[in-house]
Design a protein around this motif. Structure first.
Motif, PDB file in Angstrom:
ATOM      1  N   ARG A  89       0.706  -1.069   0.075  1.00 35.22           N
ATOM      2  CA  ARG A  89       0.080   0.053  -0.122  1.00 35.22           C
ATOM      3  C   ARG A  89       0.765   1.333   0.041  1.00 35.22           C
ATOM      4  O   ARG A  89       1.552   1.607   0.977  1.00 35.22           O
ATOM      5  N   ASP A  93      -2.528   5.692  -1.831  1.00 34.42           N
ATOM      6  CA  ASP A  93      -3.395   4.700  -1.615  1.00 34.42           C
ATOM      7  C   ASP A  93      -3.851   4.686  -0.089  1.00 34.42           C
ATOM      8  O   ASP A  93      -5.159   4.430   0.188  1.00 34.42           O
ATOM      9  N   ALA A  96      -5.907   7.795   0.626  1.00 34.20           N
ATOM     10  CA  ALA A  96      -7.338   7.630   0.047  1.00 34.20           C
ATOM     11  C   ALA A  96      -8.312   6.853   0.744  1.00 34.20           C
ATOM     12  O   ALA A  96      -9.455   7.041   0.915  1.00 34.20           O
ATOM     13  N   PHE A  97      -7.520   5.758   1.083  1.00 35.80           N
ATOM     14  CA  PHE A  97      -8.622   4.720   1.893  1.00 35.80           C
ATOM     15  C   PHE A  97      -8.882   5.269   3.222  1.00 35.80           C
ATOM     16  O   PHE A  97     -10.359   5.112   3.679  1.00 35.80           O
ATOM     17  N   GLU A 101     -11.002   9.312  -1.609  1.00 37.23           N
ATOM     18  CA  GLU A 101     -10.228   9.580  -2.763  1.00 37.23           C
ATOM     19  C   GLU A 101      -9.930  10.950  -3.103  1.00 37.23           C
ATOM     20  O   GLU A 101      -8.856  11.018  -3.450  1.00 37.23           O
ATOM     21  N   ARG A 104      -6.410  11.607  -1.950  1.00 38.61           N
ATOM     22  CA  ARG A 104      -4.980  11.053  -2.414  1.00 38.61           C
ATOM     23  C   ARG A 104      -3.862  11.855  -2.633  1.00 38.61           C
ATOM     24  O   ARG A 104      -2.535  11.779  -2.335  1.00 38.61           O
ATOM     25  N   GLU A 108       0.404  11.910  -1.843  1.00 34.08           N
ATOM     26  CA  GLU A 108       1.296  12.370  -2.671  1.00 34.08           C
ATOM     27  C   GLU A 108       2.184  13.573  -2.249  1.00 34.08           C
ATOM     28  O   GLU A 108       3.342  13.456  -2.426  1.00 34.08           O
TER      29      GLU A 108
END
Length: 135
Positions: A89, A93, A96-97, A101, A104, A108
């Motif tokens: 993961r 990700d 976002a989880f 979303e 996300r 980054e």
């Protein structure tokens, strides 16, 4: 959602030794582990303080007596090495989880910020070594 994926592992060793002798008082080692990019220097320092304060409260002793027995090792797992539910993961990700979303990009950005800091530290060390003529 974040609380649902937060896990605490409690290990109680049969004995703890200090300088080769059994410790007369409890010792606490806490290793908060998160995916790379989560800690800043300020958040890492605040975490160590907050965890130490929590252990002191739980122990029931004074800060002066208990804090020297508390060791906190905030650890970041490099991106691409955090596994869950049978797969790797990456931080975006995970973000976002946990947050949706639409978040996300936060993952980054955190990862990019952490990598910039690491790169600057590495370059600073290389520059210092070059100035001293060290190989």
């Amino acid at each position: 959602m974040a609380q649902g994926v937060t896990v605490v592992f409690l290990h109680r060793p049969a004995a703890v030794y200090v300088a080769g002798a059994p410790s007369p008082s409890p010792r606490y080692r806490i290793v908060p582990t998160v995916p790379e990019g989560q800690y800043t220097e300020a958040s890492r320092a605040a975490l160590v303080k907050d965890v130490t304060d929590a252990v002191v409260r739980a122990d029931g002793g004074s800060f002066e007596d208990v804090a020297p027995q508390v060791w906190v090792f905030p650890t970041e797992i490099p991106d691409g090495q955090w596994g869950s539910r049978g797969v790797i993961r990456p931080l975006p990700d995970i973000q976002a989880f946990i947050a949706g979303e639409h978040e996300r990009e936060v993952g980054e950005e955190r990862l990019a910020r952490r990598r910039r800091v690491k790169a600057l530290e590495l370059l600073g060390g290389a520059l210092d070594a070059a100035r001293r003529g060290v190989d």
